[in-house]
Design a protein around this motif. Sequence first.
Motif, PDB file in Angstrom:
ATOM      1  N   SER A 178       0.837  -1.193   0.000  1.00 39.97           N
ATOM      2  CA  SER A 178       0.000   0.000   0.000  1.00 39.97           C
ATOM      3  C   SER A 178       0.872   1.244   0.000  1.00 39.97           C
ATOM      4  N   CYS A 179       0.328   2.302  -0.564  1.00 39.73           N
ATOM      5  CA  CYS A 179       1.035   3.576  -0.660  1.00 39.73           C
ATOM      6  C   CYS A 179       0.043   4.683  -0.346  1.00 39.73           C
ATOM      7  N   THR A 180       0.327   5.443   0.702  1.00 39.22           N
ATOM      8  CA  THR A 180      -0.562   6.522   1.113  1.00 39.22           C
ATOM      9  C   THR A 180       0.141   7.859   0.962  1.00 39.22           C
ATOM     10  N   PRO A 181      -0.339   8.707   0.050  1.00 42.26           N
ATOM     11  CA  PRO A 181       0.268  10.030  -0.102  1.00 42.26           C
ATOM     12  C   PRO A 181      -0.328  11.019   0.897  1.00 42.26           C
ATOM     13  N   SER A 182       0.362  12.133   1.051  1.00 42.69           N
ATOM     14  CA  SER A 182      -0.098  13.154   1.986  1.00 42.69           C
ATOM     15  C   SER A 182      -1.119  14.098   1.352  1.00 42.69           C
ATOM     16  N   VAL A 183      -1.376  13.914   0.047  1.00 40.43           N
ATOM     17  CA  VAL A 183      -2.396  14.704  -0.641  1.00 40.43           C
ATOM     18  C   VAL A 183      -3.496  13.763  -1.112  1.00 40.43           C
ATOM     19  N   SER A 184      -4.651  14.328  -1.440  1.00 39.07           N
ATOM     20  CA  SER A 184      -5.755  13.511  -1.908  1.00 39.07           C
ATOM     21  C   SER A 184      -5.400  12.849  -3.237  1.00 39.07           C
ATOM     22  N   ILE A 185      -5.712  11.566  -3.352  1.00 38.66           N
ATOM     23  CA  ILE A 185      -5.404  10.879  -4.614  1.00 38.66           C
ATOM     24  C   ILE A 185      -6.281  11.400  -5.755  1.00 38.66           C
ATOM     25  N   PHE A 186      -7.324  12.151  -5.441  1.00 40.29           N
ATOM     26  CA  PHE A 186      -8.136  12.774  -6.491  1.00 40.29           C
ATOM     27  C   PHE A 186      -7.326  13.850  -7.229  1.00 40.29           C
ATOM     28  N   THR A 187      -6.292  14.363  -6.595  1.00 45.27           N
ATOM     29  CA  THR A 187      -5.475  15.426  -7.195  1.00 45.27           C
ATOM     30  C   THR A 187      -4.225  14.877  -7.886  1.00 45.27           C
ATOM     31  N   ILE A 188      -4.051  13.576  -7.854  1.00 45.28           N
ATOM     32  CA  ILE A 188      -2.844  12.944  -8.389  1.00 45.28           C
ATOM     33  C   ILE A 188      -3.099  12.471  -9.815  1.00 45.28           C
ATOM     34  N   SER A 189      -2.179  12.773 -10.724  1.00 44.27           N
ATOM     35  CA  SER A 189      -2.375  12.404 -12.128  1.00 44.27           C
ATOM     36  C   SER A 189      -2.025  10.938 -12.388  1.00 44.27           C
ATOM     37  N   ALA A 190      -1.091  10.399 -11.639  1.00 43.89           N
ATOM     38  CA  ALA A 190      -0.739   8.996 -11.832  1.00 43.89           C
ATOM     39  C   ALA A 190      -0.009   8.481 -10.600  1.00 43.89           C
ATOM     40  N   MET A 191      -0.197   7.207 -10.337  1.00 40.35           N
ATOM     41  CA  MET A 191       0.520   6.536  -9.256  1.00 40.35           C
ATOM     42  C   MET A 191       1.107   5.252  -9.816  1.00 40.35           C
ATOM     43  N   GLY A 192       2.245   4.867  -9.285  1.00 40.62           N
ATOM     44  CA  GLY A 192       2.869   3.670  -9.817  1.00 40.62           C
ATOM     45  C   GLY A 192       3.711   2.949  -8.795  1.00 40.62           C
ATOM     46  N   TRP A 193       4.116   1.772  -9.181  1.00 38.03           N
ATOM     47  CA  TRP A 193       5.052   0.971  -8.392  1.00 38.03           C
ATOM     48  C   TRP A 193       6.234   0.599  -9.268  1.00 38.03           C
ATOM     49  N   TYR A 194       7.420   0.806  -8.734  1.00 39.03           N
ATOM     50  CA  TYR A 194       8.661   0.422  -9.386  1.00 39.03           C
ATOM     51  C   TYR A 194       9.384  -0.537  -8.446  1.00 39.03           C
ATOM     52  N   ARG A 195      10.330  -1.255  -8.992  1.00 37.83           N
ATOM     53  CA  ARG A 195      11.141  -2.119  -8.145  1.00 37.83           C
ATOM     54  C   ARG A 195      12.597  -2.108  -8.608  1.00 37.83           C
ATOM     55  N   GLN A 196      13.457  -2.385  -7.646  1.00 35.79           N
ATOM     56  CA  GLN A 196      14.878  -2.444  -7.937  1.00 35.79           C
ATOM     57  C   GLN A 196      15.487  -3.632  -7.221  1.00 35.79           C
ATOM     58  N   ALA A 197      15.972  -4.575  -8.001  1.00 36.85           N
ATOM     59  CA  ALA A 197      16.641  -5.744  -7.455  1.00 36.85           C
ATOM     60  C   ALA A 197      18.134  -5.444  -7.335  1.00 36.85           C
ATOM     61  N   PRO A 198      18.835  -6.165  -6.478  1.00 35.98           N
ATOM     62  CA  PRO A 198      20.278  -5.929  -6.308  1.00 35.98           C
ATOM     63  C   PRO A 198      21.026  -6.017  -7.629  1.00 35.98           C
ATOM     64  N   GLY A 199      21.817  -4.990  -7.904  1.00 34.30           N
ATOM     65  CA  GLY A 199      22.617  -4.981  -9.118  1.00 34.30           C
ATOM     66  C   GLY A 199      21.862  -4.652 -10.380  1.00 34.30           C
ATOM     67  N   LYS A 200      20.593  -4.303 -10.255  1.00 32.39           N
ATOM     68  CA  LYS A 200      19.782  -3.998 -11.434  1.00 32.39           C
ATOM     69  C   LYS A 200      19.227  -2.597 -11.358  1.00 32.39           C
ATOM     70  N   GLN A 201      18.773  -2.098 -12.508  1.00 27.87           N
ATOM     71  CA  GLN A 201      18.165  -0.784 -12.544  1.00 27.87           C
ATOM     72  C   GLN A 201      16.733  -0.838 -12.049  1.00 27.87           C
ATOM     73  N   ARG A 202      16.249   0.300 -11.583  1.00 23.47           N
ATOM     74  CA  ARG A 202      14.862   0.395 -11.175  1.00 23.47           C
ATOM     75  C   ARG A 202      13.982   0.232 -12.412  1.00 23.47           C
ATOM     76  N   GLU A 203      12.901  -0.546 -12.269  1.00 20.04           N
ATOM     77  CA  GLU A 203      12.020  -0.794 -13.391  1.00 20.04           C
ATOM     78  C   GLU A 203      10.560  -0.602 -12.987  1.00 20.04           C
ATOM     79  N   LEU A 204       9.763  -0.222 -13.967  1.00 20.78           N
ATOM     80  CA  LEU A 204       8.335  -0.064 -13.731  1.00 20.78           C
ATOM     81  C   LEU A 204       7.696  -1.430 -13.535  1.00 20.78           C
ATOM     82  N   VAL A 205       6.848  -1.524 -12.515  1.00 16.70           N
ATOM     83  CA  VAL A 205       6.060  -2.732 -12.282  1.00 16.70           C
ATOM     84  C   VAL A 205       4.642  -2.510 -12.803  1.00 16.70           C
TER      85      VAL A 205
END
Length: 114
Positions: free
Chosen positions: A20-47
Amino acid sequence: VPLVESGGGLVQAGGSLRLSCTPSVSIFTISAMGWYRQAPGKQRELVADITSKGTTNYADSVKGRFTISRDFAKNMALLQMNSLKPEDTAVYYCSVDWQNDRAWGQGTLVTVSS
């Protein structure tokens, strides 16, 4: 925009976790939300990400296993992860696009044992 993430942990292959991800602003005001991940030795990637209109996008590696959604009542984004694999092991980061800027969460570790 401060973000609070939760839900990481250790799980066996085939198991499930929900982030879960809770922002400090209303999600109604957010244009996009996402999840990324980074494994050891690898670049961050979009999930996965979701726009304000509810359009979703997934990495090929997680399609059919992960689901991104928003809970407007709780003002949070969720990432339901099923059928987890050892290769899903990574630090997962929430991202929020708000007022032409991108904010990142502190990251939560997901470890999938074989």
